[in-house]
Design a protein around this motif. Structure first.
Motif, PDB file in Angstrom:
ATOM      1  N   ARG A 113       0.837  -1.201   0.000  1.00 33.83           N
ATOM      2  CA  ARG A 113       0.000   0.000   0.000  1.00 33.83           C
ATOM      3  C   ARG A 113       0.878   1.261   0.000  1.00 33.83           C
ATOM      4  N   SER A 159      -0.864   7.675   5.083  1.00 40.11           N
ATOM      5  CA  SER A 159      -1.936   7.039   5.851  1.00 40.11           C
ATOM      6  C   SER A 159      -2.283   5.727   5.156  1.00 40.11           C
ATOM      7  N   ALA A 189      -3.752   2.846   6.685  1.00 41.82           N
ATOM      8  CA  ALA A 189      -4.980   2.210   7.177  1.00 41.82           C
ATOM      9  C   ALA A 189      -5.476   3.035   8.343  1.00 41.82           C
ATOM     10  N   GLU A 190      -6.671   2.728   8.775  1.00 40.78           N
ATOM     11  CA  GLU A 190      -7.229   3.473   9.894  1.00 40.78           C
ATOM     12  C   GLU A 190      -6.337   3.284  11.124  1.00 40.78           C
ATOM     13  N   GLY A 191      -5.826   4.387  11.623  1.00 41.84           N
ATOM     14  CA  GLY A 191      -4.955   4.337  12.796  1.00 41.84           C
ATOM     15  C   GLY A 191      -3.508   4.043  12.471  1.00 41.84           C
ATOM     16  N   THR A 240      -0.511   5.621  10.361  1.00 45.89           N
ATOM     17  CA  THR A 240       0.136   6.666   9.557  1.00 45.89           C
ATOM     18  C   THR A 240       1.624   6.603   9.838  1.00 45.89           C
TER      19      THR A 240
END
Length: 895
Positions: free
Chosen positions: A409, A465, A467-469, A471
């Protein structure tokens, strides 16, 4: 009576006029003509006249001997083949005696006639009670019957020929339109439309088979009337043969049998009548169906159904034509699907071969393809090219801590940021892992480069960033080299950038900037330049010569002098290795030495019996200097060579500062008798301007155009245009870079006057040239032994036809056209083992369409050339595909 019947009259109208005229002449109460088509026993009354005609309208007459109606005079006459005369009291008249008495008829005379394939008929004349037949009635009625049979034979033959011509017309038009590769649905609709437009069919349905469906789908419907069309649209055909009646329909029977089906008398076919129900009206007498295949499958993909108002409509010749029509559609469908599949596969494979699947950026192969082009542009535009190797610091730790999915990613997000940070002239590539390459074009100086990489650095510094949470912040290192300051090839540029990258990574804790330059490039360049200049001054020049072949005479007529340097180790250096390091003074020295040596070598060649001319390269800057003219004057005065055997080739490079001054200098040189050529024509716009404005004697085509002909045969269009230009300017033309036999074949077909390249001979020292000229066998004189040669022949032939059509159509009308069989292309196709392939089919199709177009032009004086142009383009595209698919591998030996 039947010698010249009106062509637009129906058979019934003509026969009625015949019986009416006989009735009037003989004052007969009744004259009628009956016909029994092949296979039928009942006679149908085709025409009747006389006072008693209405009373006998329902009369049943047969040729069947097992019935009373068949044992009458008409049946006996037809079976015996002889005229029959009788009285109403004769026993054979029993079925009709009461009616004859009522109408005052006393006698009968009838003579049979025959026509077609087993069709039979009779002409019958009746007399009144008070009258007698003429004595020669038997002869008269026999002659009449014979004329009737001959007339109906001619009429039936003419009708059949007309019908066949109409179906043939449909086949020809459809084959022309197939060249445009229409989609199947469009092809089916056009088929139905043409059959309705050009033939006498009552209705046409094209059923299409769709995967997974239990029913045949209407692909196209056309009919003579709106009511008939609506009836056909209401038909349903099941693919389940057990489903009655829809599975018993004619189209279903064709589909399951995968073979043509012809029903000559629909009204007698119970299966058809049950399946069609009310939609089968009395008009439909005959029905035919043909399966349409695609690929190598044995199951039809469509079914063509044709219905007629005539029984026995589908003659063997017509069935054969419809078989051809279905076969042509098969070929068209195969070509369409093959082209669609090939285009999709090529697009997918080309993209996958040149791109990284994760990021969508160019991969290593894509980089190699684009980097070379970028380097060429940098030289042509005299700009710098930055090449950078970028990777992330501590990327392995990111993968280990967050997993490979997050690492991927990150790489995808980084690729997106690089695209946004770079200009539209730049690009990024991914070599693998976290290793990226930046190619930065059109740089005026190092300041431009550093502005761009600063933007890349800003993009790197922004947090990612993932994924959620999650970074993360990353850092990167970049190694840079600059072409042509670093005058290396593409691979070496990447290695130098990689070396600079490791310098940057090694100092990542102490560095002030995230990039580092490859610093050895300029120093190395200076050292190399000094070494090379010393070789020139120390007698290291070696002059090599490359022969120039005159294709018309098949003889060597000239040589090009090419500079080489020999270093202290005996290695021969090419111009690209030393010319960039030479200053203007070095260039002048090199040219003077080359000219002096070339004249010495020409003299030696003369002694050996080889009278050739020699060309020597000269830069535009040197040409404009007075040094060049003084050098030439001195060298020519010292030798004994005709100045016209010396050609100065002006190299493509910087523009002349003054075109007027250049023209004057060239005229001064030409005054000495020396010829002037323009080299690398077409490599830049400036060369075309020079060709227009300068008094040159020869043009040399840039070898890049010839080199790429095998992968881009369309370059032959450009060569042909330049050839026409050279002829109009009356200057000589030489094509450089002819490296292979097939390229030589194509240039020969285009009538290129002179060529040079490895297909003729490589550049060689003077002693090797002497031996080569003495023992070199003549090149093969035949042409058209390659696909590229065929492409060139087609290009020249189409150009000739189009030129005549525009400039002098009357010449074109009188031009004896070359058919496909007599064309040298056909011979070449067969020699390459390609007979019967798509190439062969497309070539024959082009000649057929062209012949039809020229015939129409001769007849009408004006014609639409679209079909001929489409056929030419299709054949050209087929050749292009075949040439490119060979991927540079020869199908034939070198000459």
């Amino acid at each position: 009576m039947l010698t010249h019947p009106q062509q637009d009259s129906s058979v019934e109208e003509i026969l009625f006029r015949v019986v009416s005229k006989i009735t009037k002449i003989l004052q007969a109460p009744l004259v009628w003509i009956g016909i029994a088509p092949h296979g039928q026993s009942l006679l149908s009354i085709a025409a009747a006249a006389g006072p008693a005609a209405s009373s006998f309208a329902d009369m049943r007459v047969s040729v069947d001997p097992d019935t009373s109606e068949g044992n009458g005079p008409s049946g006996r006459a037809i079976r015996s083949g002889q005229p029959y005369v009788c009285h109403r009291d004769d026993p054979v008249m029993a079925p009709w005696r009461d009616l004859a008495v009522t109408q005052g008829i006393e006698g009968f005379a009838g003579a049979p006639f025959y026509f077609g394939d087993g069709d039979r008929g009779i002409v019958s004349i009746y007399r009144r009670d008070s009258e007698t037949f003429p004595e020669d009635i038997v002869g008269l009625i026999s002659h009449l019957a014979e004329d009737l049979g001959a007339f109906l034979d001619r009429r039936k033959t003419a009708l059949e020929l007309t019908r066949l011509r109409r179906y043939q017309k449909v086949l020809e038009i459809l084959q022309q339109e197939m060249l445009r590769q229409p989609a199947p649905e469009i092809l089916y609709q056009r088929l139905a439309q043409l059959l309705m437009e050009y033939t006498d069919a009552l209705g046409v349905v094209v059923w299409m088979v769709k995967a997974g469906s239990e029913w045949l789908q209407h692909a196209a419907v056309a009919a003579r009337s709106k009511e008939r069309e609506e009836a056909l649209l209401g038909l349903r055909v099941s693919l389940n043969p057990d489903q009655f009646p829809h599975g018993q329909m004619a189209a279903a029977r064709v589909y399951h049998a995968a073979a043509p089906l012809v029903i000559e008398d629909v009204q007698k076919d119970q299966g058809i009548r049950a399946g069609w129900g009310e939609s089968l009206n009395r008009e439909v007498q005959a029905l035919g169906g043909w399966p349409i295949f695609a690929g190598g499958g044995l199951t039809p993909v469509a079914v063509l159904m044709v219905e007629s108002t005539e029984a026995n409509y589908f003659s063997p010749a017509l069935q054969n034509l419809l078989n051809q029509l279905a076969g042509s559609i098969h070929i068209a469908l195969d070509e369409y699907h093959s082209r669609q599949q090939l285009a999709a596969e090529r697009e997918s494979h080309a993209w996958q071969a040149h791109h990284d699947c994760l990021t969508g950026l160019p991969n290593r192969l894509g980089l190699a393809r684009r980097l070379g082009d970028a380097m060429a542009r940098a030289l042509r535009h005299e700009r710098l090219l930055g090449v950078g190797m970028l990777d992330l610091d501590d990327f392995k730790a990111i993968n280990d801590a967050h997993g490979h999915a997050m690492g991927d990613r990150l790489l995808m997000d980084l690729a997106g940021r690089l695209k946004q940070a770079l200009r539209h002239t730049d690009f990024a590539a991914r070599l693998g892992g976290d290793e990226f390459v930046l190619v930065l074009e059109d740089l005026r100086d190092l300041g431009d480069l550093e502005t761009i990489i600063a933007k890349v650095g800003e993009a790197l510094e922004l947090p990612f960033s993932l994924a959620e949470g999650l970074t993360i912040q990353v850092r990167g290192s970049l190694g840079l080299t600059v072409f042509p300051l670093d005058d290396s090839d593409a691979d070496l540029l990447l290695r130098h950038a990689d070396q600079a990258l490791y310098v940057s990574k090694a100092a990542k804790e102490q560095r002030n900037q995230y990039w580092s330059y490859y610093n050895d490039a300029l120093d190395q360049r200076r050292k190399t330049g000094r070494t090379l200049r010393s070789l020139l001054s120390a007698g290291g020049l070696r002059v090599f010569y490359q022969p120039v072949l005159d294709l018309a005479s098949n003889h060597i007529v000239g040589i090009e002098a090419l500079a080489r340097l020999e270093n202290s180790e005996g290695a021969i250096l090419l111009p690209k290795e030393f010319l960039p390091q030479f200053n203007p003074e070095d260039q002048r020295t090199l040219t003077q030495l080359m000219l002096s040596q070339a004249i010495v070598d020409l003299t030696e060649l003369d002694k050996a019996g080889h009278a050739l001319w020699v060309s020597v390269n000269v830069t535009p800057e040197l040409l404009l200097s007075g040094t060049c003219l003084r050098c030439l004057d001195g060298i020519l005065a010292a030798g004994n060579i005709d100045p016209s055997r010396i050609v100065l080739e002006i190299l493509e490079g910087s523009d002349f500062l003054s075109m007027d001054e250049a023209r004057e200098r060239i005229l001064d040189i030409k005054a000495l008798g020396v010829r002037v050529a323009l080299d690398d024509i077409g490599s830049a716009y400036s060369s075309l301007l020079r060709l227009k404005d300068l008094p040159i004697d020869e043009i040399k085509l840039d070898q890049a155009f010839v080199h790429t002909l095998k992968v881009n045969p369309n370059g032959l269009h450009f060569i042909q245009t330049l050839l026409d230009l050279s002829r109009s300017l009356r200057v000589d033309f030489v094509a450089e870079g002819c490296e292979t036999a097939d390229v030589l074949d194509a240039l020969k077909v285009l009538n290129v006057p002179m060529v040079q390249g490895y297909a003729i001979a490589p550049a060689m020292p003077i002693d090797v040239l002497h031996d080569w000229l003495r023992r070199s066998p003549p090149l093969r004189e035949d042409s058209l032994y390659s696909l590229l040669g065929i492409f060139a022949h087609h290009l020249a032939y189409v150009s000739l036809i189009q030129g005549l059509a525009v400039k002098n159509p009357q010449w074109l009308a009188g031009l004896p056209l070359q058919d496909a069989l007599s064309s040298p292309v056909t011979t070449a196709i067969a020699a390459l083992g390609l007979a019967g392939t798509t190439i062969d089919i497309a070539h024959h199709a082009y000649h057929r369409v062209l012949e039809a177009t020229i015939k129409a032009f001769r007849a009408e004086g004006a014609v639409d050339w679209t079909a001929a142009e489409d056929a030419a383009s299709f054949f050209q595209q087929v050749l292009l595909n075949a040439i490119r698919e060979t991927n540079g591998h020869r199908l034939f030996p070198q000459p």
